[in-house]
Enzyme design. Structure first.
Site, short mmCIF file in Angstrom:
data_model
loop_
_atom_site.label_atom_id
_atom_site.label_comp_id
_atom_site.label_asym_id
_atom_site.label_seq_id
_atom_site.Cartn_x
_atom_site.Cartn_y
_atom_site.Cartn_z
CG ASP A 297 7.08 17.23 23.55
OD1 ASP A 297 6.77 16.90 24.71
OD2 ASP A 297 7.65 18.30 23.26
CG HIS A 298 3.95 11.74 27.34
ND1 HIS A 298 2.60 12.03 27.30
CD2 HIS A 298 4.03 10.47 27.81
CE1 HIS A 298 1.90 10.99 27.73
NE2 HIS A 298 2.74 10.02 28.03
#
Ligand code: CAO
Length: 432
Positions: free
Chosen positions: A404-405
């Site tokens: 998850d950026h």
């Protein structure tokens, strides 16, 4: 038979909400948890389920009445045991018991059906939506005759009758998308075309099958996670030549124990070591904070005849590879038999999806929210690797790490994969 009063249960913050739909009438036989009425606040619509099974003797409310917790709805002549009263405001199918619904790990069913802005989504209660879905009726094309243009069951039935009689054509039959659906898709994602409506039967024989309960629930969760999480996937390779030799040798030595040590069990241990070094990968996002877990519960994707489930190995940091292998085989068996309990599928910090026994090279696993990373592994292959003087045959395991950026960045992900690959190449590194 006793006459029982059915009242509005605890419906949270809903107070003085308007009854916009009566879903039963005197003489109807109702099941426990069957929806009785639809109420609507300025924000959402919700169906109130029956606390008892029985025959409806008397309705004590009318359309337009305002109700709150405790308001008497109707009187039933009771049959059977009362149900645990809880409002059911989702569009989820009701044929399964609540316990069964909860037994799917990623089952975050929608809590309420948000009322759409006027003129956008068709105005209909969850039960009418379900009814329309079962009949394949495109709700966006149905004219609502209820209060505020709300679509009623009779409207859906009339639409079907019209199509059967040939007096009404669906947009698919006309070969064009309904303007309302186009507007809705365009509102959510400007410029996006509506979903293609194809009459497949025009091109050849077809068969329709319902999605399994697990697929319906996990599909909704996967969709949400794919749309809401900015996923990135880093691919890498691990040299597992020595680890596989050790695994095969261990299995030979332990043949009599009946426990088969699997590559996935080693991957779980390697993942724990990597999570201990890079704690952000087992975090969860909570507003402007991240929650860092000090336990190591690792989920693994298990393919079952009815769909994907994710049982969780608890406290994997405190267990050896033999114990993890044993627990995994037990959980995978239960998963295939549909016997996993909710507890066995909850609490995960990080997941692993192994397609190693099947094949493939790399893929893009979808993060299992609220986790922030997932490791996918595919089938290992013997490949030539340069050892400094010559090419040598090595067993190479393809790794695919989705993250998850919002929580993790690319450099950390590359480091995580590199460290994981180092451990898998030589587990002694865990000791360093
Ligand atoms: N490379 C090569 N071979 C592998 C391997 C790998 N990475 N991983 C396992 N294998 C081999 C094993 O050696 C074993 O071979 P033998 O039968 O010859 O001993 C065989 O594949 C089966 O392996 P296993 O018994 O260790 O089982 P597993 O750990 O691979 O899988 C489980 C267990 C529950 C993960 C699996 O049954 C499963 O459901 N996998 C699918 C998961 C999935 O669907 N993921 C996708 C989700 S994303 O949508």
């Amino acid at each position: 038979m006793a006459l029982l009063e059915v009242k509005v249960p605890d419906i949270g913050d809903f107070k003085d909400v308007e009854v916009i739909e009566l879903l039963v009438k005197p003489g109807d036989r109702v099941k426990a948890e069957q929806s009785l009425v639809t109420v609507e606040s300025d924000k959402a619509a919700m169906e109130i389920p029956s606390s008892h099974a029985g025959v409806v003797k008397e309705l004590r409310i009318a359309l337009g009445d305002k109700v709150s917790e405790g308001t008497l709805l109707l009187v039933v002549e009771a049959e059977g045991e009362p149900a645990p009263a809880a409002p059911s405001a989702s569009e989820a199918p009701r044929e399964a018991s609540p316990a069964a619904e909860r037994s799917v790990p990623t089952a975050a069913l929608p809590a309420v059906e948000s009322a759409a802005p006027a003129g956008a989504l068709p105005h209909a209660s969850p039960s009418i939506r379900k009814f329309a879905r079962e009949l394949g009726v495109p709700l966006a094309e149905v004219r609502g005759s209820g209060p505020k243009g709300r679509i009623t069951q009779a409207d859906v039935q009339d639409f079907v009758k019209g199509v059967v009689a040939g007096s009404v054509q669906t947009a698919a039959q006309r070969g064009s998308a309904p303007p309302v659906a186009a507007a809705v898709a365009g509102q959510a994602f400007p410029g996006l075309l509506p979903w293609p409506q194809v009459d497949f039967a025009k091109f050849g024989p077809i068969e329709r099958k319902d999605l399994s309960r697990i697929k319906r629930i996990s599909g909704a969760n996967l969709h949400r996670n794919w749309v809401l999480i900015p996923h990135v996937t880093n691919h890498d390779d691990a040299d597992i030549t020595d680890l596989e030799a050790f695994r095969v040798q261990t299995n030979r030595e332990n043949e009599k124990s009946g426990v088969k040590v699997t590559m996935l069990a080693f991957l779980i241990k390697a993942a724990v070591a990597a999570l201990q070094r890079f704690p952000d990968f087992s975090a969860s996002l909570d507003g402007d904070q991240i929650v860092l877990k000090q336990y190591f519960h690792i989920g693994f994707a298990a393919d079952t005849p009815s769909g994907l489930v994710v049982p969780v190995i608890k406290d994997a940091d405190r267990k050896g590879v033999l114990q993890i292998s044993q627990e995994m085989s037990e959980l995978a068996r239960k998963a295939r038999e549909g016997k996993l309990s909710p507890a066995e599928m909850s609490g995960g910090c990080f997941s692993i999806s192994s397609l190693g026994g099947i094949g493939g090279r790399y893929f893009t696993p979808i993060i299992n929210a609220p986790e922030v990373a997932i490791l996918g592994v595919c089938r290992s292959n013997i490949e030539p690797r340069w050892d400094g003087t010559q090419f040598a045959p090595r067993l190479i395991l393809p790794l695919s790490l989705s993250w998850d950026h919002r929580v993790i960045d690319g450099a950390s992900a590359a480091r995580f994969n590199a460290y994981l690959a180092q451990i898998l190449a030589d587990f002694r590194r865990v000791l360093l």
